[in-house]
Design a protein around this motif. Structure first.
Motif, PDB file in Angstrom:
ATOM      1  N   ALA A  89      27.209  67.068   8.735  1.00  0.00           N
ATOM      2  CA  ALA A  89      27.395  65.845   9.543  1.00  0.00           C
ATOM      3  C   ALA A  89      26.228  65.638  10.505  1.00  0.00           C
ATOM      4  CB  ALA A  89      28.717  65.915  10.311  1.00  0.00           C
ATOM      5  N   ASP A  90      25.674  66.721  11.058  1.00  0.00           N
ATOM      6  CA  ASP A  90      24.498  66.599  11.936  1.00  0.00           C
ATOM      7  C   ASP A  90      23.313  66.014  11.174  1.00  0.00           C
ATOM      8  OD1 ASP A  90      25.767  67.722  14.199  1.00  0.00           O
ATOM      9  OD2 ASP A  90      25.253  69.756  13.546  1.00  0.00           O
ATOM     10  N   ALA A  91      23.107  66.499   9.941  1.00  0.00           N
ATOM     11  CA  ALA A  91      22.006  65.987   9.123  1.00  0.00           C
ATOM     12  C   ALA A  91      22.219  64.512   8.800  1.00  0.00           C
ATOM     13  CB  ALA A  91      21.866  66.805   7.850  1.00  0.00           C
ATOM     14  N   ASP A  92      23.453  64.151   8.440  1.00  0.00           N
ATOM     15  CA  ASP A  92      23.750  62.746   8.140  1.00  0.00           C
ATOM     16  C   ASP A  92      23.529  61.869   9.366  1.00  0.00           C
ATOM     17  OD1 ASP A  92      24.418  63.378   5.541  1.00  0.00           O
ATOM     18  OD2 ASP A  92      26.576  63.419   5.921  1.00  0.00           O
TER      19      ASP A  92
ATOM     20  N   SER B 208      17.478  41.745   9.771  1.00  0.00           N
ATOM     21  CA  SER B 208      18.621  41.922   8.878  1.00  0.00           C
ATOM     22  C   SER B 208      19.292  43.272   9.106  1.00  0.00           C
ATOM     23  CB  SER B 208      18.140  41.844   7.419  1.00  0.00           C
ATOM     24  OG  SER B 208      19.164  42.234   6.528  1.00  0.00           O
ATOM     25  N   ALA B 209      20.561  43.344   8.743  1.00  0.00           N
ATOM     26  CA  ALA B 209      21.218  44.642   8.644  1.00  0.00           C
ATOM     27  C   ALA B 209      20.569  45.392   7.484  1.00  0.00           C
ATOM     28  CB  ALA B 209      22.708  44.438   8.367  1.00  0.00           C
ATOM     29  N   PRO B 210      20.686  46.701   7.434  1.00  0.00           N
ATOM     30  CA  PRO B 210      20.147  47.449   6.299  1.00  0.00           C
ATOM     31  C   PRO B 210      20.737  46.931   4.987  1.00  0.00           C
ATOM     32  CG  PRO B 210      20.766  48.952   8.065  1.00  0.00           C
ATOM     33  CD  PRO B 210      21.277  47.592   8.443  1.00  0.00           C
ATOM     34  N   LEU B 211      19.896  46.825   3.958  1.00  0.00           N
ATOM     35  CA  LEU B 211      20.323  46.270   2.674  1.00  0.00           C
ATOM     36  C   LEU B 211      20.181  47.298   1.560  1.00  0.00           C
ATOM     37  CD1 LEU B 211      18.624  42.755   2.911  1.00  0.00           C
ATOM     38  CD2 LEU B 211      21.030  43.322   3.353  1.00  0.00           C
ATOM     39  N   THR B 212      21.086  47.220   0.591  1.00  0.00           N
ATOM     40  CA  THR B 212      21.024  48.106  -0.567  1.00  0.00           C
ATOM     41  C   THR B 212      19.967  47.604  -1.543  1.00  0.00           C
ATOM     42  OG1 THR B 212      22.643  46.851  -1.850  1.00  0.00           O
ATOM     43  CG2 THR B 212      23.501  48.593  -0.383  1.00  0.00           C
ATOM     44  N   ARG B 213      19.672  48.426  -2.523  1.00  0.00           N
ATOM     45  CA  ARG B 213      18.702  48.036  -3.552  1.00  0.00           C
ATOM     46  C   ARG B 213      19.178  46.773  -4.268  1.00  0.00           C
ATOM     47  NH1 ARG B 213      17.466  52.207  -8.270  1.00  0.00           N
ATOM     48  NH2 ARG B 213      16.744  53.432  -6.509  1.00  0.00           N
TER      49      ARG B 213
ATOM     50  N   ASP C 290      22.898  55.478   5.113  1.00  0.00           N
ATOM     51  CA  ASP C 290      23.618  55.351   3.853  1.00  0.00           C
ATOM     52  C   ASP C 290      24.934  54.628   4.057  1.00  0.00           C
ATOM     53  OD1 ASP C 290      21.670  56.664   2.435  1.00  0.00           O
ATOM     54  OD2 ASP C 290      22.736  58.580   2.357  1.00  0.00           O
ATOM     55  N   ARG C 291      25.335  53.902   3.053  1.00  0.00           N
ATOM     56  CA  ARG C 291      26.659  53.289   3.030  1.00  0.00           C
ATOM     57  C   ARG C 291      27.628  54.298   2.426  1.00  0.00           C
ATOM     58  NH1 ARG C 291      25.809  47.077   1.398  1.00  0.00           N
ATOM     59  NH2 ARG C 291      24.505  46.464   3.164  1.00  0.00           N
ATOM     60  N   PRO C 292      28.912  53.968   2.375  1.00  0.00           N
ATOM     61  CA  PRO C 292      29.864  54.910   1.778  1.00  0.00           C
ATOM     62  C   PRO C 292      29.429  55.352   0.381  1.00  0.00           C
ATOM     63  CG  PRO C 292      31.040  53.160   2.882  1.00  0.00           C
ATOM     64  CD  PRO C 292      29.580  52.792   2.933  1.00  0.00           C
ATOM     65  N   ARG C 293      29.797  56.570   0.042  1.00  0.00           N
ATOM     66  CA  ARG C 293      29.425  57.212  -1.223  1.00  0.00           C
ATOM     67  C   ARG C 293      27.913  57.389  -1.345  1.00  0.00           C
ATOM     68  NH1 ARG C 293      32.744  53.296  -4.166  1.00  0.00           N
ATOM     69  NH2 ARG C 293      34.848  53.714  -3.457  1.00  0.00           N
TER      70      ARG C 293
END
Length: 199
Positions: A63-66, A135-140, A179-182
């Protein structure tokens, strides 16, 4: 004077330098101090990157790394060897300035094979800067869709998107965001994620 060491001594020295043996070399090891000491950790996949931190920093958790990645304490970007690395925020600009041009040039032939010629890449960089500004962070997938809306069509079923995003990172435009979920990766402007970092 020539210093002679045995193979065993050399292995021991390497383990120590990698923070994998002996007393802690860093008084208070955080994710960022470990990343800085090692000049980056391989972070192509999240679980091994978490383990690399936990093995080197007593009391630190996955969790610290995340959290360090999600807050920008460390930056994930394509650095050495053209693969994703976790580097200390303070080191991201000089590393990108040193390695980015090398790997951007090295990847040119592969990008061309994928249909990503220089002109298309430059148009895409300009569009990515506009798309990600504020913008908010966006996925690929979100970036591919927004690039298409700007008239820059790349095929998400091919290697075009990762090679284009890697190129944008080598050029110092983007990096990985939280990162987003998963563990779905997102992307942000490097200037937004690591403002004021020394070049």
């Amino acid at each position: 004077m020539v210093l002679s060491v045995s193979a065993g001594q050399l292995r021991a020295l390497r383990l120590r330098a990698q923070l994998l043996s002996g007393p802690p070399a860093i008084p208070v090891a955080t994710v960022a101090t470990v990343a800085a000491h090692l000049a980056g950790l391989q972070a192509q996949a999240a679980p091994p990157a978490r383990l690399a931190i936990r093995a080197r920093a007593a009391g630190r958790t996955a969790a610290d790394a995340d959290r360090a990645c999600d807050t920008g304490e460390v930056i994930r970007t394509w650095a050495m060897r053209g693969t994703l690395h976790m580097v200390a925020r303070r080191d991201v600009r000089w590393m990108n300035s040193l390695f980015g041009p090398v790997f951007a040039a090295k990847g040119r032939r592969r990008r061309a094979q994928l249909g990503l010629d220089d002109a298309l890449c430059e148009r895409a960089l300009t569009a990515l800067a506009v798309i990600l500004a504020g913008s908010a962070p966006l996925t690929r997938a979100e970036l591919v869709s927004r690039l298409a809306a700007e008239g820059i069509r790349i095929d998400p079923r091919t290697q075009q998107p990762p090679h284009l995003l890697g190129y944008a990172a080598h050029r110092g435009l983007i990096c990985r965001g939280p990162d987003r979920p998963r563990e779905e990766p997102t992307y942000v402007l490097l200037d937004d994620w690591a403002p004021g970092t020394p070049r």
